[in-house]
Design a protein around this motif. Sequence first.
Motif, PDB file in Angstrom:
ATOM      1  N   MET A 183       0.817  -1.197   0.000  1.00  0.00           N
ATOM      2  CA  MET A 183       0.000   0.000   0.000  1.00  0.00           C
ATOM      3  C   MET A 183       0.862   1.263   0.000  1.00  0.00           C
ATOM      4  N   LYS A 184       2.027   1.209   0.668  1.00  0.00           N
ATOM      5  CA  LYS A 184       2.854   2.407   0.713  1.00  0.00           C
ATOM      6  C   LYS A 184       3.452   2.732  -0.655  1.00  0.00           C
ATOM      7  N   HIS A 185       3.610   1.710  -1.542  1.00  0.00           N
ATOM      8  CA  HIS A 185       4.088   1.982  -2.904  1.00  0.00           C
ATOM      9  C   HIS A 185       3.054   2.778  -3.678  1.00  0.00           C
ATOM     10  N   THR A 186       1.780   2.453  -3.477  1.00  0.00           N
ATOM     11  CA  THR A 186       0.701   3.180  -4.137  1.00  0.00           C
ATOM     12  C   THR A 186       0.718   4.638  -3.703  1.00  0.00           C
ATOM     13  N   HIS A 187       0.917   4.862  -2.424  1.00  0.00           N
ATOM     14  CA  HIS A 187       0.970   6.227  -1.903  1.00  0.00           C
ATOM     15  C   HIS A 187       2.114   7.008  -2.561  1.00  0.00           C
ATOM     16  N   ARG A 188       3.279   6.369  -2.715  1.00  0.00           N
ATOM     17  CA  ARG A 188       4.424   7.032  -3.361  1.00  0.00           C
ATOM     18  C   ARG A 188       4.112   7.394  -4.810  1.00  0.00           C
ATOM     19  N   TYR A 226       1.161   8.044  -6.107  1.00  0.00           N
ATOM     20  CA  TYR A 226       0.236   9.188  -6.121  1.00  0.00           C
ATOM     21  C   TYR A 226       0.945  10.485  -5.719  1.00  0.00           C
ATOM     22  N   LEU A 227       1.880  10.410  -4.778  1.00  0.00           N
ATOM     23  CA  LEU A 227       2.650  11.604  -4.424  1.00  0.00           C
ATOM     24  C   LEU A 227       3.465  12.089  -5.626  1.00  0.00           C
ATOM     25  N   GLU A 280      -6.592  13.575 -10.491  1.00  0.00           N
ATOM     26  CA  GLU A 280      -5.833  12.327 -10.397  1.00  0.00           C
ATOM     27  C   GLU A 280      -6.610  11.177 -11.034  1.00  0.00           C
TER      28      GLU A 280
END
Length: 146
Positions: free
Chosen positions: A1-6, A8-9, A24
């Motif tokens: 999940m943290k890869h998805t956040h990166r 989108y950032l 987006e």
Amino acid sequence: MKHTHRVYLELNYQMRKREDLRSEEEITLIALQEWMARNYGQPTSHGYQWKDLFLPHGTSLRICHRGMCYFAEVEGDLLIADGKIVTPNSWAEEVCGSVRNAWRDIYIRRNYREGWTHASSWRAAAGERPKQPGINRRRRARRITD
């Protein structure tokens, strides 16, 4: 999940940097459509028209010359090789250093699941999936003896 956040950032950063006013969701939808077109052969409105042959966005081209392979890719409506906009003929001439028959020298792969096929085979099949070598030889031989 943290890869998805990166991701989108990074998307937000790139959109702000280019002053892109789209949402987006809109950008994500475009990315998904292009990914599906490239990987599943869905119809796409972008691609390079090479005489009678349409090469959809994401199509890879390859020339092997003197033991080295050179690659180009269709990006949007352009054929790009080494960061430059080229035509198949000018690219073959640049790679080989002399006037060449691009239909004979270039191999095409429309998506990663396909093998490389001569451009002349695609051309002969009028853009449809070309027949593999040797498949029709037997049929032709049968007709000659009939």
